[in-house]
Scaffold this motif. Structure first.
Motif, PDB file in Angstrom:
ATOM      1  N   LYS A  18       8.959  -5.913  -3.587  1.00  0.00           N
ATOM      2  CA  LYS A  18       8.869  -4.461  -3.322  1.00  0.00           C
ATOM      3  C   LYS A  18       7.490  -4.489  -2.540  1.00  0.00           C
ATOM      4  O   LYS A  18       7.372  -3.873  -1.216  1.00  0.00           O
ATOM      5  N   ASN A  19       6.597  -5.053  -3.001  1.00  0.00           N
ATOM      6  CA  ASN A  19       5.219  -5.160  -2.430  1.00  0.00           C
ATOM      7  C   ASN A  19       5.202  -5.849  -1.017  1.00  0.00           C
ATOM      8  O   ASN A  19       4.094  -5.589  -0.005  1.00  0.00           O
ATOM      9  N   LYS A  20       5.918  -6.910  -0.983  1.00  0.00           N
ATOM     10  CA  LYS A  20       6.074  -7.700   0.416  1.00  0.00           C
ATOM     11  C   LYS A  20       6.472  -6.704   1.503  1.00  0.00           C
ATOM     12  O   LYS A  20       6.011  -6.685   2.532  1.00  0.00           O
ATOM     13  N   TYR A  21       7.670  -5.936   1.129  1.00  0.00           N
ATOM     14  CA  TYR A  21       8.100  -4.769   2.174  1.00  0.00           C
ATOM     15  C   TYR A  21       6.941  -3.833   2.450  1.00  0.00           C
ATOM     16  O   TYR A  21       6.948  -3.571   3.625  1.00  0.00           O
ATOM     17  N   LEU A  22       6.516  -3.385   1.518  1.00  0.00           N
ATOM     18  CA  LEU A  22       5.213  -2.325   1.888  1.00  0.00           C
ATOM     19  C   LEU A  22       4.266  -3.091   2.722  1.00  0.00           C
ATOM     20  O   LEU A  22       3.602  -2.445   3.748  1.00  0.00           O
ATOM     21  N   SER A  23       3.929  -4.322   2.489  1.00  0.00           N
ATOM     22  CA  SER A  23       3.135  -4.998   3.223  1.00  0.00           C
ATOM     23  C   SER A  23       3.382  -5.286   4.669  1.00  0.00           C
ATOM     24  O   SER A  23       2.708  -5.152   5.605  1.00  0.00           O
ATOM     25  N   TYR A  24       4.769  -5.060   4.974  1.00  0.00           N
ATOM     26  CA  TYR A  24       5.253  -5.301   6.109  1.00  0.00           C
ATOM     27  C   TYR A  24       5.363  -4.060   6.916  1.00  0.00           C
ATOM     28  O   TYR A  24       5.554  -3.925   8.134  1.00  0.00           O
ATOM     29  N   GLY A  25       4.966  -2.845   6.345  1.00  0.00           N
ATOM     30  CA  GLY A  25       5.153  -1.578   6.794  1.00  0.00           C
ATOM     31  C   GLY A  25       6.390  -0.794   6.666  1.00  0.00           C
ATOM     32  O   GLY A  25       6.258   0.201   7.157  1.00  0.00           O
ATOM     33  N   TYR A  26       7.004  -1.273   5.824  1.00  0.00           N
ATOM     34  CA  TYR A  26       8.297  -0.419   5.306  1.00  0.00           C
ATOM     35  C   TYR A  26       7.630   0.814   4.409  1.00  0.00           C
ATOM     36  O   TYR A  26       6.483   0.551   3.539  1.00  0.00           O
TER      37      TYR A  26
ATOM     38  N   ALA B  91       7.870   3.693   1.334  1.00  0.00           N
ATOM     39  CA  ALA B  91       8.218   3.847   0.085  1.00  0.00           C
ATOM     40  C   ALA B  91       9.469   4.515   0.147  1.00  0.00           C
ATOM     41  O   ALA B  91      10.426   4.159  -0.521  1.00  0.00           O
ATOM     42  N   SER B  92       9.737   5.488   1.082  1.00  0.00           N
ATOM     43  CA  SER B  92      10.957   6.065   1.162  1.00  0.00           C
ATOM     44  C   SER B  92      12.213   5.243   1.622  1.00  0.00           C
ATOM     45  O   SER B  92      13.324   5.668   1.379  1.00  0.00           O
ATOM     46  N   GLN B  93      12.102   4.085   2.127  1.00  0.00           N
ATOM     47  CA  GLN B  93      13.081   3.454   2.430  1.00  0.00           C
ATOM     48  C   GLN B  93      13.289   2.342   1.435  1.00  0.00           C
ATOM     49  O   GLN B  93      14.291   1.620   1.492  1.00  0.00           O
TER      50      GLN B  93
END
Ligand SMILES: [Zn+2]
Length: 391
Positions: free
Chosen positions: A66-74, A76-78
């Motif tokens: 999950k933190n990887k996705y946040l670091s890519y710029g996705y 939280a709502s996605q």
């Protein structure tokens, strides 16, 4: 108006050719798969230990993904954490949604499980997990006509528990199909065996189960093979789909395909399923095939958007000249003190025809006349430019 019409024609032309034409922009994005990222993903995955469904290590791994996705710029709502239970075991699937431009309600699902059993599971299925992450990173700002769901399933090793829950409680609710799925593309155990010549990947074709979806699976599996040939150095072979997370979808009539290693490792489901026993270069190559195929399946934009990502590329101001060139190509980096870089010329089939390191004056007099793609690489940064050789 003219511009719109032109774009439409280009799009129709590519559709008309069966959408299996080589697309340079797709290749450029496939080439953004980084060996360094793949290796880091595999090693970080390994560090979470045995990720048995329901364990703390399993939860920690989900949070890492999950933190990887946040670091890519996705945002939280996605990102949705979707809990499920069986017996006394509780775990979660992780679902990330990227909305399509033309068909926002039709989904290409790319998926793979992250739970492991008896070992760190770096091949089964840290390999698929690492590739899905890399594909999500690269396509973050690339418009796609179809929506994409990146799904990380848990509970696979206990009998496809996570994917079954997803199909029976999210895709179907009260017996009604709530999610329109274009196809399901699963990656499981694509790590290969270290020391072997891992040059071929299996493309999984639905040859059993429900029969109504078999022909459609054969068609997308052929497309997967074509994309693998176009966008990676790997060869392909077909094997029958079985025993992984696409099966619950298949049983509901959905169209499925997937990747699986051709030379089968004996290490999965043991404490020896480690980084040292698998082949990170094979994962990297399957990553390229995956990014190529996912762009095809979701119909990614064929234009290079002028966006902040491009503007941020420090190599954007590098000079490669003259263009057209006949004998010597000059390279000027934005930072003239930088001495470590490489430059590669590829033909329109994507084949490398010239590669040099740290040279600012490159002899291209042996290349035939034509259009090439020059790829300049400095560390993690790359710049691709079309270069014409003309005499
Ligand atoms: Zn697996």
């Amino acid at each position: 108006m003219k511009r719109i019409a032109t774009l439409l024609c280009t799009s129709l032309l590519i559709q008309g050719l069966g959408a299996q034409t080589f697309i340079q922009v797709y290749k450029n994005r496939a080439d953004m798969v980084s060996q360094a990222n793949i290796t880091a993903n595999l090693q970080e995955f390994a560090s979470y230990g045995v990720k048995t469904t329901g364990s703390q290590a399993n939860t920690n791994t989900l949070n890492w993904i999950k933190n990887k996705y946040l670091s890519y710029g996705y945002t939280a709502s996605q990102i949705v954490e979707s809990p499920f239970t069986f017996g006394s075991t509780s775990s979660k699937n992780l679902i990330i949604t990227k909305t399509g431009t033309l068909y926002p309600n039709k989904y290409v699902i790319i998926c793979g499980h992250f739970d492991t059993i008896y070992g760190p599971g770096v091949n089964d299925n840290g390999s698929g997990t690492s590739i899905i992450l890399e594909a999500a990173r690269i396509l973050k700002d690339v418009p796609t006509e179809y929506s994409i769901k990146f799904i990380h399933f848990s509970g696979e090793e206990q009998g496809l528990r996570g994917s079954s829950h997803y199909v029976n409680n999210v895709v179907y609710q009260g017996g009604v199909r709530k999610l329109d799925i274009k196809l399901v593309f699963n990656l499981d155990q694509v790590g290969g065996v270290r020391g072997n010549n891992n040059n071929t990947v299996y493309c999984d074709e639905d040859q059993g189960g429900v029969s109504s979806n078999n022909a459609a699976s054969a068609a997308v599996t052929q497309q997967l093979r074509n994309c693998t040939a176009l966008y990676s150095p790997l060869q392909t072979a077909v094997d029958p789909a079985e025993a992984t997370d696409y099966i619950p979808f298949e049983q509901k009539g959905e169209v499925i395909t997937g990747f699986f290693e051709k030379i089968r490792s004996n290490y999965p489901h043991s404490s020896s399923d480690t980084f040292a026993n698998m082949d990170p270069v094979y994962v990297y190559n399957i990553g390229k095939a995956t990014v190529g195929a996912l762009q095809h399946f979701a119909t990614a934009s064929i234009t290079t958007p002028v966006n902040r990502e491009a503007a941020k590329n420090p190599l954007e101001t590098a000079k490669i000249y003259p263009n057209p060139a006949s004998s010597i190509l000059h390279i000027e980096l934005p930072n003239s003190k930088e001495t470590h870089f490489s430059f590669e010329m590829k033909n329109l089939m994507g084949r490398s025809v010239l590669k040099v390191d740290n040279e600012t004056q490159i002899n291209v007099s042996n290349l035939e006349n034509g259009v090439y793609v020059g790829v300049l690489t400095v560390g993690e940064q790359t710049l691709s430019k079309n270069i014409l050789i003309e005499r």
